[in-house]
Motif scaffolding. Structure first.
Motif, PDB file in Angstrom:
ATOM      1  N   VAL A  42      17.007 -54.051  16.184  1.00 46.24           N
ATOM      2  CA  VAL A  42      15.727 -54.569  15.690  1.00 46.24           C
ATOM      3  C   VAL A  42      15.959 -55.829  14.860  1.00 46.24           C
ATOM      4  CG1 VAL A  42      13.774 -54.108  14.157  1.00 46.24           C
ATOM      5  CG2 VAL A  42      14.524 -52.356  15.785  1.00 46.24           C
ATOM      6  N   GLY A  43      17.003 -55.819  14.045  1.00 44.64           N
ATOM      7  CA  GLY A  43      17.321 -57.006  13.253  1.00 44.64           C
ATOM      8  C   GLY A  43      17.637 -58.208  14.124  1.00 44.64           C
ATOM      9  N   ARG A  44      18.404 -57.992  15.169  1.00 47.08           N
ATOM     10  CA  ARG A  44      18.724 -59.091  16.091  1.00 47.08           C
ATOM     11  C   ARG A  44      17.474 -59.605  16.793  1.00 47.08           C
ATOM     12  NH1 ARG A  44      23.743 -56.584  19.500  1.00 47.08           N
ATOM     13  NH2 ARG A  44      25.322 -56.500  17.854  1.00 47.08           N
ATOM     14  N   LEU A  45      16.617 -58.679  17.229  1.00 42.61           N
ATOM     15  CA  LEU A  45      15.384 -59.087  17.918  1.00 42.61           C
ATOM     16  C   LEU A  45      14.510 -59.939  17.015  1.00 42.61           C
ATOM     17  CD1 LEU A  45      14.537 -55.770  19.801  1.00 42.61           C
ATOM     18  CD2 LEU A  45      14.898 -57.998  20.880  1.00 42.61           C
ATOM     19  N   ARG A  46      14.387 -59.534  15.766  1.00 39.88           N
ATOM     20  CA  ARG A  46      13.571 -60.314  14.837  1.00 39.88           C
ATOM     21  C   ARG A  46      14.099 -61.738  14.704  1.00 39.88           C
ATOM     22  NH1 ARG A  46      13.089 -55.250  10.672  1.00 39.88           N
ATOM     23  NH2 ARG A  46      10.943 -54.627  11.181  1.00 39.88           N
ATOM     24  N   LYS A  47      15.413 -61.887  14.634  1.00 42.79           N
ATOM     25  CA  LYS A  47      16.004 -63.216  14.480  1.00 42.79           C
ATOM     26  C   LYS A  47      15.827 -64.060  15.737  1.00 42.79           C
ATOM     27  CE  LYS A  47      19.483 -61.842  11.074  1.00 42.79           C
ATOM     28  NZ  LYS A  47      20.936 -61.636  10.810  1.00 42.79           N
ATOM     29  N   LYS A  48      15.943 -63.427  16.902  1.00 49.56           N
ATOM     30  CA  LYS A  48      15.833 -64.186  18.150  1.00 49.56           C
ATOM     31  C   LYS A  48      14.384 -64.539  18.476  1.00 49.56           C
ATOM     32  CE  LYS A  48      20.068 -62.391  20.268  1.00 49.56           C
ATOM     33  NZ  LYS A  48      20.681 -61.664  21.422  1.00 49.56           N
ATOM     34  N   ILE A  49      13.475 -63.604  18.227  1.00 44.05           N
ATOM     35  CA  ILE A  49      12.064 -63.842  18.542  1.00 44.05           C
ATOM     36  C   ILE A  49      11.406 -64.730  17.495  1.00 44.05           C
ATOM     37  CG2 ILE A  49       9.800 -62.720  18.770  1.00 44.05           C
ATOM     38  CD1 ILE A  49      11.295 -60.274  19.864  1.00 44.05           C
ATOM     39  N   ASP A  50      11.807 -64.561  16.246  1.00 40.70           N
ATOM     40  CA  ASP A  50      11.116 -65.205  15.128  1.00 40.70           C
ATOM     41  C   ASP A  50      12.119 -65.801  14.144  1.00 40.70           C
ATOM     42  OD1 ASP A  50       9.051 -65.916  13.391  1.00 40.70           O
ATOM     43  OD2 ASP A  50       8.994 -63.941  12.430  1.00 40.70           O
ATOM     44  N   PRO A  51      12.877 -66.820  14.576  1.00 38.33           N
ATOM     45  CA  PRO A  51      13.932 -67.369  13.716  1.00 38.33           C
ATOM     46  C   PRO A  51      13.419 -67.964  12.400  1.00 38.33           C
ATOM     47  CG  PRO A  51      13.558 -68.779  15.627  1.00 38.33           C
ATOM     48  CD  PRO A  51      12.799 -67.515  15.866  1.00 38.33           C
ATOM     49  N   GLU A  52      12.165 -68.399  12.382  1.00 42.28           N
ATOM     50  CA  GLU A  52      11.610 -68.986  11.155  1.00 42.28           C
ATOM     51  C   GLU A  52      10.845 -67.970  10.317  1.00 42.28           C
ATOM     52  OE1 GLU A  52       9.353 -72.401  12.189  1.00 42.28           O
ATOM     53  OE2 GLU A  52      11.026 -73.441  13.155  1.00 42.28           O
ATOM     54  N   ASN A  53      10.817 -66.712  10.799  1.00 43.25           N
ATOM     55  CA  ASN A  53      10.195 -65.606  10.047  1.00 43.25           C
ATOM     56  C   ASN A  53       8.714 -65.861   9.774  1.00 43.25           C
ATOM     57  OD1 ASN A  53      10.350 -63.057   8.868  1.00 43.25           O
ATOM     58  ND2 ASN A  53      10.648 -63.913   6.815  1.00 43.25           N
ATOM     59  N   THR A  54       8.025 -66.368  10.791  1.00 42.44           N
ATOM     60  CA  THR A  54       6.585 -66.615  10.646  1.00 42.44           C
ATOM     61  C   THR A  54       5.738 -65.628  11.460  1.00 42.44           C
ATOM     62  OG1 THR A  54       6.705 -68.244  12.440  1.00 42.44           O
ATOM     63  CG2 THR A  54       6.914 -69.076  10.171  1.00 42.44           C
ATOM     64  N   LEU A  55       6.272 -65.136  12.567  1.00 42.22           N
ATOM     65  CA  LEU A  55       5.500 -64.229  13.425  1.00 42.22           C
ATOM     66  C   LEU A  55       5.538 -62.780  12.933  1.00 42.22           C
ATOM     67  CD1 LEU A  55       6.537 -65.456  17.008  1.00 42.22           C
ATOM     68  CD2 LEU A  55       4.369 -65.857  15.833  1.00 42.22           C
ATOM     69  N   LYS A  56       6.714 -62.363  12.448  1.00 45.93           N
ATOM     70  CA  LYS A  56       6.935 -60.959  12.046  1.00 45.93           C
ATOM     71  C   LYS A  56       6.510 -60.012  13.169  1.00 45.93           C
ATOM     72  CE  LYS A  56       6.334 -62.121   7.174  1.00 45.93           C
ATOM     73  NZ  LYS A  56       7.770 -62.359   6.991  1.00 45.93           N
ATOM     74  N   PRO A  57       7.212 -60.080  14.326  1.00 42.05           N
ATOM     75  CA  PRO A  57       6.755 -59.365  15.523  1.00 42.05           C
ATOM     76  C   PRO A  57       6.922 -57.845  15.472  1.00 42.05           C
ATOM     77  CG  PRO A  57       8.881 -60.388  15.920  1.00 42.05           C
ATOM     78  CD  PRO A  57       8.428 -60.862  14.575  1.00 42.05           C
ATOM     79  N   ILE A  58       7.898 -57.367  14.698  1.00 48.32           N
ATOM     80  CA  ILE A  58       8.164 -55.923  14.648  1.00 48.32           C
ATOM     81  C   ILE A  58       7.950 -55.431  13.224  1.00 48.32           C
ATOM     82  CG2 ILE A  58       9.847 -54.093  15.059  1.00 48.32           C
ATOM     83  CD1 ILE A  58      11.268 -55.987  17.001  1.00 48.32           C
ATOM     84  N   GLU A  59       6.997 -54.533  13.073  1.00 45.77           N
ATOM     85  CA  GLU A  59       6.716 -53.964  11.751  1.00 45.77           C
ATOM     86  C   GLU A  59       7.598 -52.749  11.503  1.00 45.77           C
ATOM     87  OE1 GLU A  59       2.600 -53.001  12.398  1.00 45.77           O
ATOM     88  OE2 GLU A  59       1.937 -54.792  11.315  1.00 45.77           O
ATOM     89  N   THR A  60       8.038 -52.595  10.260  1.00 41.52           N
ATOM     90  CA  THR A  60       8.742 -51.381   9.851  1.00 41.52           C
ATOM     91  C   THR A  60       7.798 -50.556   8.991  1.00 41.52           C
ATOM     92  OG1 THR A  60      10.907 -52.470   9.858  1.00 41.52           O
ATOM     93  CG2 THR A  60      10.708 -50.439   8.574  1.00 41.52           C
ATOM     94  N   LEU A  61       7.576 -49.315   9.392  1.00 42.17           N
ATOM     95  CA  LEU A  61       6.761 -48.394   8.603  1.00 42.17           C
ATOM     96  C   LEU A  61       7.719 -47.390   7.971  1.00 42.17           C
ATOM     97  CD1 LEU A  61       4.945 -49.393  11.190  1.00 42.17           C
ATOM     98  CD2 LEU A  61       3.297 -47.833  10.167  1.00 42.17           C
TER      99      LEU A  61
END
Length: 224
Positions: free
Chosen positions: A194-213
């Motif tokens: 999940v950490g890798r996906l967040r970095k690849k999908i959203d490198p600038e941390n603007t989309l936040k595609p995967i939420e952690t509950l």
């Protein structure tokens, strides 16, 4: 995606196992009806491929009992019988689709993908959430039209999340669906993916595609 293949022809069973694993599926195998029914009752599957002519319990009986036990995954039956009555019996017993032997591997894969999409409420082979596209045919994920370089397991995690957009998915559930049955389940590996996906999908941390509950799991951000 995790699937069950039930087939008593050992050569065909091995062939199907290799085919599905090459195409990114986690696979469990059964060579008789009793074992197939046990797997269906015990483990969560995204799809089952079941041969009608199984020993101990035939495919019709396996499907009927599984449905009675509230097993809801889509089921594709394989049959060497070309009589239309037997195809109807298979569908009436609770199967979702059928394929007559011999068949082309490409047709089997296409039917498997279509059944999994429909069971998750997705008829289109391209699933889109905001700027993120999941192409289930090319097995590619694109962001704003640009394809990402993902490992097989990263793709599987994102595929499962995007095909269940309304659902909070625990690390345990993700682990069960992306690994084979005999894999040593370590949910900490999911955090890495999940950490890798967040970095690849959203490198600038603007989309936040995967939420952690916290304490529950992960979910695709529905407000993308």
């Amino acid at each position: 995606m995790r699937i069950l293949i039930a087939e008593d022809d050992s050569r065909l069973l091995t062939q199907l196992d290799r085919l599905m694993q090459r195409n990114g599926y986690s696979v469990d195998l059964a060579d008789d009806g009793e074992r197939a029914l046990f797997h269906l009752n015990e483990y969560p599957y995204d799809l089952a491929v079941i041969d009608i002519g199984l020993p101990k319990l035939d495919g019709f009986e396996v499907i009927q009992r599984a449905r009675q036990n509230n097993v809801r995954c889509p089921i594709l039956i394989l049959t060497a019988r070309d009589r239309w009555q037997e195809k109807v019996e298979g569908l009436d017993s609770g199967a979702d689709d059928y394929l007559t032997k011999p068949f082309h591997e490409e047709e089997l894969l296409a039917r498997v993908k279509a059944l999994i999409r429909r069971s998750s409420g997705q008829a289109n082979p391209v699933i889109q959430v905001g700027p993120i596209e999941l192409d289930t045919v090319s097995e590619e994920i694109r962001v704003n039209g640009q394809a990402l370089e993902l490992t097989a397991y990263e793709y599987r995690v994102m595929q499962y999340l995007m095909m269940n957009p309304q659902k909070v998915i625990s690390k345990t559930e993700l682990t069960e669906h992306i690994y084979d049955q005999d894999f040593d389940l370590d949910s900490n590996v999911i955090e890495v993916f999940v950490g890798r996906l967040r970095k690849k999908i959203d490198p600038e941390n603007t989309l936040k595609p995967i939420e952690t509950l916290r304490g529950r799991g992960y979910r695709i951000n529905r407000d993308l």
